[in-house]
Design a protein around this motif. Sequence first.
Motif, mmCIF file in Angstrom:
data_model
loop_
_atom_site.group_PDB
_atom_site.id
_atom_site.type_symbol
_atom_site.label_atom_id
_atom_site.label_comp_id
_atom_site.label_asym_id
_atom_site.label_seq_id
_atom_site.Cartn_x
_atom_site.Cartn_y
_atom_site.Cartn_z
ATOM 1 N N ILE A 289 72.333 31.562 60.080
ATOM 2 C CA ILE A 289 73.861 31.235 59.804
ATOM 3 C C ILE A 289 74.287 32.602 59.757
ATOM 4 C CG2 ILE A 289 75.492 30.076 58.766
ATOM 5 C CD1 ILE A 289 73.363 28.207 57.753
ATOM 6 N N CYS A 290 75.607 32.879 60.673
ATOM 7 C CA CYS A 290 76.558 33.895 60.468
ATOM 8 C C CYS A 290 77.871 33.689 60.375
ATOM 9 C CB CYS A 290 76.158 35.246 61.619
ATOM 10 S SG CYS A 290 74.859 36.125 61.211
ATOM 11 N N GLU A 291 78.627 34.187 59.333
ATOM 12 C CA GLU A 291 80.040 34.055 59.279
ATOM 13 C C GLU A 291 80.768 35.372 59.251
ATOM 14 O OE1 GLU A 291 80.790 31.613 55.940
ATOM 15 O OE2 GLU A 291 79.348 29.743 56.442
ATOM 16 N N ALA A 292 82.134 35.336 59.744
ATOM 17 C CA ALA A 292 82.733 36.463 59.880
ATOM 18 C C ALA A 292 84.271 35.908 59.090
ATOM 19 C CB ALA A 292 82.767 37.248 61.120
ATOM 20 N N LEU A 332 77.118 37.354 56.207
ATOM 21 C CA LEU A 332 78.685 37.165 55.954
ATOM 22 C C LEU A 332 79.258 38.487 55.916
ATOM 23 C CD1 LEU A 332 81.037 35.423 54.877
ATOM 24 C CD2 LEU A 332 80.378 36.247 52.250
ATOM 25 N N LEU A 333 80.330 38.407 56.849
ATOM 26 C CA LEU A 333 80.989 39.765 56.977
ATOM 27 C C LEU A 333 82.635 39.624 56.596
ATOM 28 C CD1 LEU A 333 78.985 39.742 59.415
ATOM 29 C CD2 LEU A 333 80.508 41.211 60.631
ATOM 30 N N THR A 334 82.759 40.603 55.745
ATOM 31 C CA THR A 334 83.916 40.699 55.093
ATOM 32 C C THR A 334 84.803 42.093 55.788
ATOM 33 O OG1 THR A 334 83.681 42.463 53.515
ATOM 34 C CG2 THR A 334 83.309 40.109 52.904
ATOM 35 N N ASP A 335 86.037 42.464 55.327
ATOM 36 C CA ASP A 335 86.483 43.544 56.141
ATOM 37 C C ASP A 335 85.606 44.832 56.069
ATOM 38 O OD1 ASP A 335 88.698 41.754 57.044
ATOM 39 O OD2 ASP A 335 89.901 42.230 55.273
ATOM 40 N N ARG A 409 80.161 48.106 56.100
ATOM 41 C CA ARG A 409 80.362 47.376 57.504
ATOM 42 C C ARG A 409 80.218 48.525 58.424
ATOM 43 N NH1 ARG A 409 84.147 42.443 59.358
ATOM 44 N NH2 ARG A 409 83.714 42.373 61.724
ATOM 45 N N TYR A 410 80.838 49.629 58.295
ATOM 46 C CA TYR A 410 80.972 50.789 58.831
ATOM 47 C C TYR A 410 80.436 52.033 58.458
ATOM 48 C CZ TYR A 410 84.456 47.528 61.001
ATOM 49 O OH TYR A 410 84.943 46.457 61.502
#
Length: 411
Positions: A289-292, A332-335, A409-410
């Motif tokens: 499961i992936c959420e952004a 899970l991806l945040t900013d 994230r980056y």
Amino acid sequence: MKKKTGSPPTIEEMDILHQSEAIFLFATEGILIADKQGKIVRVNPSGAEMFGYEPEELADLMIEDLIPNRFRQMHTAHRMNFNEHPHARSMGSGMDLYAKRKDGSEFPVEISLSPYQNSKGAYVIAFVIDISIRKIAENKLVSYKNELEVEVEERTLVLKEAIQKLEKTKDELDRALKREQEVNLMKSRFITIASHEFRTPLATVLSSLSLVEKYGDLDENEKRDKHIHRIKSSVRNLTEILNDFLSLNKLEEGKVVVTPESFAINELVDEIGQQMQGIAKKGQRIDCICEALNDSYEVRLDAKLIKNIVINLISNAIKFSPENSSIQIKGLLTDSQVIISIKDEGIGIPEAEKKHVFERFYRMSNAEAIQGTGLGLSIVNQYVLLLKGKIDFTSEVNKGTEFIITLPRYL
């Protein structure tokens, strides 16, 4: 017997008078006599020469005429104070005093003052010493002292640098020795683990190959497939062991380089989940499961390292979980962050041993019957650190374990 008033001086008195005059005329110090108003009354030859005047030129000059212009006003005030409380003393104690010659040049002096009175009034005798030569010597001494201090400081700095270099060299040697010891220990453990861990799968491969050959002749496909699966599982175990040691070796030698690239994290997680499902135990299910939060799954990280991390953790989940259990991979991806968790329903980690989880070669007491090197989680932790992230976990014995990886994230 009293001397009669108006009688001529005696020979003794004349001698004293001549001696006093001789002292005044032939003293090497400058001697100046001035009245209360600061007017010069008389100067001895040494004093006149010291100030560059002829003796008669000094008559009727003021004391302030022999003082540098910048000190005149202050000296007048000091002279008036001295007249109010006259007593013999050194002038300007603790201060640098300067006098002025006829040509305007200045020179350092020491001055002693002595008041006296006669029938004509109150006067002050000033004894003046030219200390130019002494000042030159003092200045040379100060200069030499400063040069010496600079030289000592420079030598000290050189010495400090040498000590720092020695300490650095010692630290480097200590680190090299420690690393050499760790490498030797790693080699020793590798031999121990390899001799133990390789023996079982190799024996399984050999026996299974013999049985596959036998069942092939008897056309018993089900039994043959069972042993083929055992061969694949054994070869996979051997591959994992070798991969662990190869990864550790690269990390030790600093050969693991982070190469950021842009990719969709959900696609990578799904790909890994499908890949690992093929080697899961019977009935094990791997859910991804992936959420952004902003509907974008794009990240800039090292995809190869992330893949190694996730595969290693899923491999552990498969290995330490029973058949028909569930393994969950969540993203899970945040900013600014990527959070990946791998949760299983396995044997868990004993509470007392949780502090050793990321230690190299450490194996949990409840996992000794399961093949492994004790290197996987140590390697995962180092990969996470290379990606400027962190790894946490929660675990309960016989209920399961969840590892949570937090990455920027980056990169």
